[in-house]
Scaffold this motif. Structure first.
Motif, PDB file in Angstrom:
ATOM      1  N   LYS A   3       4.601 -15.204 -35.146  1.00 59.82           N
ATOM      2  CA  LYS A   3       3.716 -15.614 -34.112  1.00 59.82           C
ATOM      3  C   LYS A   3       3.322 -17.055 -33.970  1.00 59.82           C
ATOM      4  O   LYS A   3       3.526 -17.795 -35.143  1.00 59.82           O
ATOM      5  N   ILE A   4       3.078 -17.413 -32.690  1.00 55.87           N
ATOM      6  CA  ILE A   4       2.804 -19.112 -32.613  1.00 55.87           C
ATOM      7  C   ILE A   4       1.574 -19.335 -32.394  1.00 55.87           C
ATOM      8  O   ILE A   4       0.903 -18.513 -31.573  1.00 55.87           O
ATOM      9  N   ALA A   5       1.019 -20.454 -32.557  1.00 56.04           N
ATOM     10  CA  ALA A   5      -0.542 -20.880 -32.479  1.00 56.04           C
ATOM     11  C   ALA A   5      -0.535 -22.330 -31.876  1.00 56.04           C
ATOM     12  O   ALA A   5       0.570 -22.834 -32.197  1.00 56.04           O
ATOM     13  N   THR A 267       3.394 -18.187 -38.104  1.00 59.34           N
ATOM     14  CA  THR A 267       4.399 -19.094 -38.958  1.00 59.34           C
ATOM     15  C   THR A 267       4.445 -20.500 -38.520  1.00 59.34           C
ATOM     16  O   THR A 267       5.030 -21.303 -39.306  1.00 59.34           O
ATOM     17  N   LYS A 268       4.331 -20.633 -37.085  1.00 60.65           N
ATOM     18  CA  LYS A 268       4.614 -21.936 -36.460  1.00 60.65           C
ATOM     19  C   LYS A 268       3.333 -22.182 -35.694  1.00 60.65           C
ATOM     20  O   LYS A 268       2.702 -21.626 -34.769  1.00 60.65           O
ATOM     21  N   ILE A 282      -3.589 -29.080 -42.122  1.00 60.71           N
ATOM     22  CA  ILE A 282      -3.095 -27.456 -42.187  1.00 60.71           C
ATOM     23  C   ILE A 282      -2.046 -27.537 -43.338  1.00 60.71           C
ATOM     24  O   ILE A 282      -2.043 -26.566 -44.138  1.00 60.71           O
ATOM     25  N   LYS A 283      -1.226 -28.578 -43.658  1.00 65.70           N
ATOM     26  CA  LYS A 283      -0.192 -28.507 -44.803  1.00 65.70           C
ATOM     27  C   LYS A 283      -1.139 -28.629 -46.193  1.00 65.70           C
ATOM     28  O   LYS A 283      -0.728 -28.165 -47.104  1.00 65.70           O
ATOM     29  N   ILE A 292       4.523 -28.596 -35.769  1.00 64.57           N
ATOM     30  CA  ILE A 292       5.219 -29.380 -34.761  1.00 64.57           C
ATOM     31  C   ILE A 292       4.239 -30.127 -33.893  1.00 64.57           C
ATOM     32  O   ILE A 292       3.196 -29.630 -33.307  1.00 64.57           O
ATOM     33  N   ASN A 293       4.260 -31.382 -34.143  1.00 66.06           N
ATOM     34  CA  ASN A 293       3.367 -32.189 -33.348  1.00 66.06           C
ATOM     35  C   ASN A 293       4.003 -32.372 -31.817  1.00 66.06           C
ATOM     36  O   ASN A 293       5.004 -33.016 -31.518  1.00 66.06           O
TER      37      ASN A 293
END
Length: 303
Positions: A3-5, A267-268, A282-283, A292-293
């Motif tokens: 899933k994406i956030a 996951t992304k 987050i890292k 991804i920015n």
């Protein structure tokens, strides 16, 4: 299935010229920005694109500027077929999340955060408060030390395992910085802010903002918001209004928020808005999540 956030940054990420390139080179962005600018009583366009920096740093401009740019970028992402399953925002970024999840329209979300900026500036001016970032000390230990400080000194932003922000009266925060360094903190850095945001000293702001939010109707849909103060989903109008109230003087549980997204199968993550602050946090919370920015026309083109 992965899933994406989308996550949205908070105060401190603003800069003069933010959004200008998008406005001048993308017709859709220009139309969206003009919608935002025409809905406000302040000249946000001039301050965002031209400055001066001191004015942009003022809370009543900073907050709608960050949220406005974040939401224009969100719309452009959605038009490219990228839609989130979940959204979350860090502090003022939560108000971008209301727009990103389509709980509010673009203009409603920016008008709400503009009202927040106006109220918070007024309340912060009444209290001699500040904030400081504490590095290299466990948040549990920080809270233990703060219990022995006279006056208001509270842990308010749980950003990543080695970074917690504290807020309170100026005198108490200065004393807390000394005590926390003695307790083992690597650094205790005062922040250049205009108030003790997210501390109990800002409760009046929450009460005023709730009166404004009570007039709004939130469209609770498929995209879920994870709340700052609880790191749980906002599933109703009442829960959303209560979060708007509590968030002014309640904590930002960012570590719990990212862990919740991971537990939900994310996951992304797209960091949508100015800067790359959240990617760094987050890292440090979970190295496995891809971040991804999306902060400019160029970043959209590289998708």
């Amino acid at each position: 299935m992965s899933k994406i956030a989308f996550v949205y940054p908070g105060q401190g990420t603003q800069y003069v010229g933010m959004g200008k390139e998008l406005y001048e080179n993308n017709e859709r962005a220009r139309l969206l920005f003009d919608k935002i600018f025409s809905s406000l009583d302040i000249d946000l366009k001039k301050v965002m694109f031209e400055g001066p920096e001191e004015t942009l740093k003022s809370t009543e401009y900073t907050q709608p500027a960050i949220v406005g740019l974040s939401l224009v970028l969100t719309e452009l992402l959605k038009e490219r077929g990228i839609r989130p399953n979940y959204v979350a925002g860090h502090s003022v970024g939560e108000f971008a999340a209301f727009g990103g999840a389509e709980y509010l329209s673009l203009e409603e979300a920016v008008k709400l955060v503009a009202k927040r900026g106006e109220i918070m500036k007024k309340v912060a001016a009444k209290v001699d408060g500040t904030m400081a970032a504490i590095l290299g000390l466990d948040s549990g230990k920080i809270q233990e030390v703060l219990r022995n400080i006279s006056g208001v000194a509270e842990a308010v932003n749980f950003n990543e395992p080695n970074q917690t922000v504290i807020a309170g009266t100026r005198e108490a925060i200065e004393a807390a910085c000394v005590a926390l360094k003695e307790a083992g903190a690597k650094r205790a850095m005062p922040l250049a802010v205009s108030g003790p945001f997210h501390s109990s000293l800002m409760k009046e702001a929450g009460e005023e903002l709730k009166k404004y939010a009570d007039k709004l109707n939130f469209n609770i849909g498929e995209i879920k918001i994870i709340a700052n103060t609880t790191a749980t989903f906002l599933d109703s109008n009442e829960e959303t209004k209560d979060e708007i109230y509590r968030q002014s003087f309640g904590p930002v549980k960012w570590i719990d928020t990212i862990n919740k997204l991971k537990a939900e199968g994310v996951t992304k993550i797209y960091e949508v808005g100015p800067g790359k602050v959240l990617a760094g946090l987050i890292k440090k919370i979970d190295k496995d999540i891809e971040v991804i920015n999306i902060d400019s026309l160029e970043s959209l083109k590289t998708l």
